[in-house]
Design a protein around this motif. Structure first.
Motif, PDB file in Angstrom:
ATOM      1  N   PHE A   1       0.806  -1.212   0.000  1.00  0.00           N
ATOM      2  CA  PHE A   1       0.000   0.000   0.000  1.00  0.00           C
ATOM      3  C   PHE A   1       0.846   1.271   0.000  1.00  0.00           C
ATOM      4  O   PHE A   1       0.433   2.285  -0.532  1.00  0.00           O
ATOM      5  N   TYR A   2       2.014   1.223   0.662  1.00  0.00           N
ATOM      6  CA  TYR A   2       2.771   2.463   0.846  1.00  0.00           C
ATOM      7  C   TYR A   2       3.958   2.610  -0.112  1.00  0.00           C
ATOM      8  O   TYR A   2       4.474   3.705  -0.281  1.00  0.00           O
ATOM      9  N   GLY A   3       4.405   1.468  -0.709  1.00  0.00           N
ATOM     10  CA  GLY A   3       5.631   1.475  -1.508  1.00  0.00           C
ATOM     11  C   GLY A   3       5.589   2.479  -2.649  1.00  0.00           C
ATOM     12  O   GLY A   3       6.588   3.109  -2.993  1.00  0.00           O
TER      13      GLY A   3
ATOM     14  N   GLU B   1      14.396   4.281  13.102  1.00  0.00           N
ATOM     15  CA  GLU B   1      14.448   5.428  12.208  1.00  0.00           C
ATOM     16  C   GLU B   1      13.186   6.288  12.381  1.00  0.00           C
ATOM     17  O   GLU B   1      13.252   7.512  12.455  1.00  0.00           O
ATOM     18  N   TRP B   2      12.031   5.587  12.457  1.00  0.00           N
ATOM     19  CA  TRP B   2      10.773   6.320  12.649  1.00  0.00           C
ATOM     20  C   TRP B   2      10.799   7.046  13.989  1.00  0.00           C
ATOM     21  O   TRP B   2      10.433   8.214  14.076  1.00  0.00           O
ATOM     22  N   HIS B   3      11.253   6.363  15.078  1.00  0.00           N
ATOM     23  CA  HIS B   3      11.293   6.952  16.422  1.00  0.00           C
ATOM     24  C   HIS B   3      12.058   8.272  16.404  1.00  0.00           C
ATOM     25  O   HIS B   3      11.616   9.279  16.951  1.00  0.00           O
TER      26      HIS B   3
ATOM     27  N   ARG C   1      12.793  10.239  13.910  1.00  0.00           N
ATOM     28  CA  ARG C   1      12.128  11.300  13.144  1.00  0.00           C
ATOM     29  C   ARG C   1      10.928  11.860  13.896  1.00  0.00           C
ATOM     30  O   ARG C   1      10.697  13.065  13.919  1.00  0.00           O
ATOM     31  N   ARG C   2      10.166  10.979  14.494  1.00  0.00           N
ATOM     32  CA  ARG C   2       8.959  11.452  15.204  1.00  0.00           C
ATOM     33  C   ARG C   2       9.376  12.386  16.350  1.00  0.00           C
ATOM     34  O   ARG C   2       8.756  13.411  16.585  1.00  0.00           O
ATOM     35  N   ARG C   3      10.479  12.001  17.060  1.00  0.00           N
ATOM     36  CA  ARG C   3      10.967  12.854  18.161  1.00  0.00           C
ATOM     37  C   ARG C   3      11.394  14.229  17.630  1.00  0.00           C
ATOM     38  O   ARG C   3      11.110  15.258  18.226  1.00  0.00           O
TER      39      ARG C   3
ATOM     40  N   THR D   1      -3.049   0.494   6.703  1.00  0.00           N
ATOM     41  CA  THR D   1      -2.638  -0.917   6.716  1.00  0.00           C
ATOM     42  C   THR D   1      -1.320  -1.060   7.477  1.00  0.00           C
ATOM     43  O   THR D   1      -0.521  -0.132   7.543  1.00  0.00           O
ATOM     44  N   ARG D   2      -1.142  -2.236   8.024  1.00  0.00           N
ATOM     45  CA  ARG D   2       0.036  -2.512   8.845  1.00  0.00           C
ATOM     46  C   ARG D   2       0.452  -3.962   8.669  1.00  0.00           C
ATOM     47  O   ARG D   2      -0.378  -4.809   8.383  1.00  0.00           O
ATOM     48  N   LYS D   3       1.748  -4.214   8.936  1.00  0.00           N
ATOM     49  CA  LYS D   3       2.214  -5.593   9.124  1.00  0.00           C
ATOM     50  C   LYS D   3       2.888  -5.623  10.488  1.00  0.00           C
ATOM     51  O   LYS D   3       3.301  -4.569  10.990  1.00  0.00           O
TER      52      LYS D   3
ATOM     53  N   ASN E   1      -0.149   7.604  14.946  1.00  0.00           N
ATOM     54  CA  ASN E   1      -1.315   8.422  14.566  1.00  0.00           C
ATOM     55  C   ASN E   1      -0.840   9.649  13.781  1.00  0.00           C
ATOM     56  O   ASN E   1       0.362   9.850  13.599  1.00  0.00           O
ATOM     57  N   CYS E   2      -1.809  10.455  13.351  1.00  0.00           N
ATOM     58  CA  CYS E   2      -1.473  11.609  12.517  1.00  0.00           C
ATOM     59  C   CYS E   2      -0.794  12.688  13.351  1.00  0.00           C
ATOM     60  O   CYS E   2      -1.383  13.205  14.306  1.00  0.00           O
ATOM     61  N   ILE E   3       0.390  13.062  12.947  1.00  0.00           N
ATOM     62  CA  ILE E   3       1.125  14.096  13.699  1.00  0.00           C
ATOM     63  C   ILE E   3       0.501  15.472  13.457  1.00  0.00           C
ATOM     64  O   ILE E   3       0.658  16.388  14.257  1.00  0.00           O
TER      65      ILE E   3
HETATM   66  C1  HEM Z   1      -8.136  16.167   8.109  1.00  0.00           C
HETATM   67  C2  HEM Z   1      -6.860  16.055   7.828  1.00  0.00           C
HETATM   68  C3  HEM Z   1      -6.030  14.836   8.077  1.00  0.00           C
HETATM   69  C4  HEM Z   1      -6.413  13.539   8.193  1.00  0.00           C
HETATM   70  C5  HEM Z   1      -7.807  12.961   8.101  1.00  0.00           C
HETATM   71  C6  HEM Z   1      -5.212  12.761   8.412  1.00  0.00           C
HETATM   72  C7  HEM Z   1      -5.186  11.400   8.618  1.00  0.00           C
HETATM   73  C8  HEM Z   1      -4.040  10.677   8.872  1.00  0.00           C
HETATM   74  C9  HEM Z   1      -4.011   9.265   9.117  1.00  0.00           C
HETATM   75  C10 HEM Z   1      -5.223   8.349   9.103  1.00  0.00           C
HETATM   76  C11 HEM Z   1      -2.732   8.916   9.341  1.00  0.00           C
HETATM   77  C12 HEM Z   1      -2.177   7.516   9.587  1.00  0.00           C
HETATM   78  C13 HEM Z   1      -1.625   7.007   8.270  1.00  0.00           C
HETATM   79  C14 HEM Z   1      -1.085   5.623   8.348  1.00  0.00           C
HETATM   80  O1  HEM Z   1      -0.952   5.053   9.396  1.00  0.00           O
HETATM   81  O2  HEM Z   1      -0.777   5.112   7.279  1.00  0.00           O
HETATM   82  C15 HEM Z   1      -1.920  10.101   9.227  1.00  0.00           C
HETATM   83  C16 HEM Z   1      -0.548  10.145   9.390  1.00  0.00           C
HETATM   84  C17 HEM Z   1       0.218  11.260   9.172  1.00  0.00           C
HETATM   85  N1  HEM Z   1      -0.251  12.526   8.917  1.00  0.00           N
HETATM   86 FE1  HEM Z   1      -2.182  13.084   8.783  1.00  0.00          FE
HETATM   87  N2  HEM Z   1      -4.136  13.604   8.407  1.00  0.00           N
HETATM   88  C18 HEM Z   1      -4.586  14.886   8.227  1.00  0.00           C
HETATM   89  C19 HEM Z   1      -3.828  16.042   8.196  1.00  0.00           C
HETATM   90  C20 HEM Z   1      -2.450  16.080   8.286  1.00  0.00           C
HETATM   91  C21 HEM Z   1      -1.656  17.283   8.245  1.00  0.00           C
HETATM   92  C22 HEM Z   1      -2.231  18.691   8.130  1.00  0.00           C
HETATM   93  C23 HEM Z   1      -0.343  16.898   8.294  1.00  0.00           C
HETATM   94  C24 HEM Z   1       0.912  17.733   8.284  1.00  0.00           C
HETATM   95  C25 HEM Z   1       0.980  18.990   8.116  1.00  0.00           C
HETATM   96  C26 HEM Z   1      -0.322  15.452   8.405  1.00  0.00           C
HETATM   97  C27 HEM Z   1       0.812  14.700   8.476  1.00  0.00           C
HETATM   98  C28 HEM Z   1       0.838  13.347   8.743  1.00  0.00           C
HETATM   99  C29 HEM Z   1       2.062  12.578   8.907  1.00  0.00           C
HETATM  100  C30 HEM Z   1       3.483  13.119   8.780  1.00  0.00           C
HETATM  101  C31 HEM Z   1       1.670  11.268   9.203  1.00  0.00           C
HETATM  102  C32 HEM Z   1       2.582  10.082   9.503  1.00  0.00           C
HETATM  103  C33 HEM Z   1       2.749   9.986  11.030  1.00  0.00           C
HETATM  104  C34 HEM Z   1       3.620   8.822  11.477  1.00  0.00           C
HETATM  105  O3  HEM Z   1       3.615   7.767  10.850  1.00  0.00           O
HETATM  106  O4  HEM Z   1       4.276   8.997  12.496  1.00  0.00           O
HETATM  107  N3  HEM Z   1      -1.619  14.999   8.398  1.00  0.00           N
HETATM  108  N4  HEM Z   1      -2.751  11.167   8.947  1.00  0.00           N
END
Ligand code: HEM
Length: 536
Positions: free
Chosen positions: A123-125, A142-144, A146-148, A400-402, A468-470
């Motif tokens: 899904f992500y590739g 690597e993720w840890h 970056r997230r920090r 999606t996850r593994k 979760n979404c940062i």
């Molecule tokens: C309504 C707006 C948004 C929704 C519904 C949303 C939803 C999500 C979801 C469901 C994920 C998890 C993706 C996954 O696990 O594959 C995610 C991750 C992420 N989102 Fe959002 N997002 C939104 C807005 C934003 C915004 C505005 C930003 C940055 C400016 C952002 C940056 C990211 C990043 C960098 C991740 C990866 C986090 C990680 O894996 O540590 N998102 N988002």
């Protein structure tokens, strides 16, 4: 054959060599096939603890049942109604997929520690050429790291500064809408306009860059939009998943070109900013007090200054990947959310009026129409409507996850390591075992008095757990500013799609990278008063 070799290899000898090569190749193919089938049988056995919807073929499984668009969503609704929490699918002997759509099943999967969670390549590739090893796609240590390093960029103190940018981008959008309404073009497609607006906002917040992309063509903004469209197109063409082939296609070439525009832009911003920071450091050491006005910090400033425990910051290349990720993950998702909130309010005028009244009460006695950071907590009913729209029309439909180890789920079920888990946000949000009347827009479900019974993983538009979404607080702040200002200035009713000729408000949902609508999402706008909004 050259003379020497022909003496060694007679025709008979050559035939023997060719035969041996053929047998060798056949052996490799047979070995791979047997391994693939053995793996298929193993997964089928291990996943037999999950209900399996009828598969059309023992080998191809549910491949033929994969549907797109509105039909695909109806199909998911049926699976959710039938299986209530989870089921198991396979797509040929290659991919074995556990689909979950109940909070009790989402929770252990989403809350699993990040070091055992892997973002799968299926899904992500496809995003990797654009986003590299950024936060969204990296795993483990690597993720840890970056997230920090990136978390401070989303701290409340920083987000506060962005509210002014949300206001200014919304003002530009509204000036455009007002012009169109005056010209008799009040029936409008929302996605095109709102997507440019969220891109405009994000560029201001990430790079302090005024692209003016809502009013005129910006090379960078167009390249982002093009990359996005090309990713969507590539997903639908199976052969294009093969890198070697893709980079030789016309689309692959276009992708490379757009990516080089985007990367050049980010590189230049980062280099200029590094130079500015070191220049400022020098000035600061020369004199303690500086008279220069302080610039608002943007994402790039924060990320450039962050250091990990070993004192290492992100390299230019890493910052480039993260900037691309913010653009990718931040603008289309937020645009989708805004459009669907406006759509739901257009279809439910009494809720729209209630929100408008709330905003008008808030703005009472002010001489500017500017939503401020502190105002965001004074819009409780509007926030409920936003949450209910995020439930009903979640921009991201699934994650999606593994896992690198077996995962225990309720009911003595186990997901074996390596199987793909698809956590259906859409399915969970519309699961009748979780929500009463899940297909209805009822904002009062999110009244704090009614949320006590909600499971922690029933409402997950931003996913949950460590990955979760940062950007969720950023997105929610932008949503509230845009929705509040829009209701203050426009009355919304369902529009008519002129191409499809459908009834007002009738839409066919279209899940692409985010939830969109086939032929666009059309609303009828009416200007409420002539306000003095500033046009940046
Ligand atoms: C309504 C707006 C948004 C929704 C519904 C949303 C939803 C999500 C979801 C469901 C994920 C998890 C993706 C996954 O696990 O594959 C995610 C991750 C992420 N989102 Fe959002 N997002 C939104 C807005 C934003 C915004 C505005 C930003 C940055 C400016 C952002 C940056 C990211 C990043 C960098 C991740 C990866 C986090 C990680 O894996 O540590 N998102 N988002």
């Amino acid at each position: 054959l050259p003379g020497g070799l022909s003496q060694v290899l007679s025709w008979a000898g050559l035939c023997q060599v060719l035969f041996a090569i053929f047998i060798g190749l056949a052996g490799v193919v047979a070995f791979c096939t047997v391994r693939l089938l053995a793996r298929h049988v193993w997964y089928t056995h291990r996943l037999s603890c999950f209900s399996k919807p009828h598969a059309d073929s023992w080998l191809l499984g549910h491949l033929s049942q994969m549907k797109r668009g509105e039909e695909g969503l109806h199909h998911t609704d049926k699976l959710v109604q039938t299986y209530k929490h989870s089921c198991y699918w396979f797509m040929g002997p290659f991919y074995h997929l556990v689909r979950v759509f109940h909070p009790d099943y989402n929770k252990p999967l989403l809350m699993a520690p990040a070091n055992i969670t892997v973002k799968d390549e299926l899904f992500y590739g496809i995003l990797r050429p654009w986003l590299g090893r950024s936060l969204l796609l990296s795993n483990g240590e690597e993720w840890h790291r970056r997230r920090r390093l990136l978390t401070p960029a989303f701290h409340f103190d920083i987000l506060k500064n962005y509210v002014a940018m949300f206001n200014s981008s919304t003002n530009t959008l509204h000036a455009k809408w007002r012009r169109l309404v005056e010209e008799g073009e009040g029936n409008m497609e929302m996605f095109d306009h709102v997507t440019l607006m969220t891109l405009d906002s994000l560029l201001k917040c990430a790079f302090s860059y005024n692209s003016n992309c809502q009013e005129s063509t910006s090379e960078y903004a167009s390249a982002i939009a093009e990359l996005h469209d090309l990713i969507i197109e590539r997903r639908t063409k199976i052969l294009h998943h093969w890198d070697w082939l893709y980079w030789r296609t016309r689309q692959g070439q276009k992708f490379k070109k757009a990516l080089s525009v985007v990367n050049r832009f980010t590189r230049e911003v980062v280099q200029r900013r590094r130079a500015l920071i070191s220049q400022q450091r020098e000035t600061a050491t020369q004199s303690d007090s500086t008279t220069e006005p302080r610039r608002r910090k943007d994402f790039v400033d924060i990320i450039l200054l962050e250091k990990d425990d070993e004192g290492r910051g992100l390299t230019d290349e890493e910052i480039q990947a993260e900037a691309n990720t913010f653009m990718f993950a931040g603008h289309d998702t937020t645009a989708s959310a805004i459009c669907w909130v406006l759509y739901n309010l257009a279809c439910h005028t009494h809720y729209q009026e209630q929100c408008r009244q709330e905003v008008m009460d808030l703005m009472q006695g002010r001489d500017t129409e500017e939503i401020e950071w502190d105002d965001l907590s004074s819009l409780p009913f509007t926030t409920m409507c936003i949450k209910e729209a995020l439930r009903l029309h979640s921009p991201v439909l699934a994650v999606t996850r593994k896992y690198t180890q077996d995962m225990k789920l309720p009911g003595d079920r186990t997901v074996p390591k390596g199987a793909i888990c698809l956590v259906s946000i859409y399915g969970t949000h519309r699961n009748p075992a979780v929500w009463t009347n899940p297909q209805e827009f009822q904002p009062l479900r999110f009244d704090p008095a009614n949320t006590r019974g909600h499971s922690s993983h029933a409402f997950i538009p931003f996913s949950s757990g460590p990955r979760n979404c940062i950007g969720q607080k950023f997105a929610l702040a932008e949503l509230r500013v845009v929705v509040a200002l829009t209701l203050l200035r426009f009355r919304l009713t369902p529009g008519i799609n002129p191409d499809l000729g459908t009834a007002p408000g009738e839409v066919r949902r279209l899940p692409l990278l985010v939830l969109r609508a086939e032929g666009g999402l059309w609303l009828q706008l009416e200007s409420l008063t002539s306000h003095t909004s500033r046009d940046d």
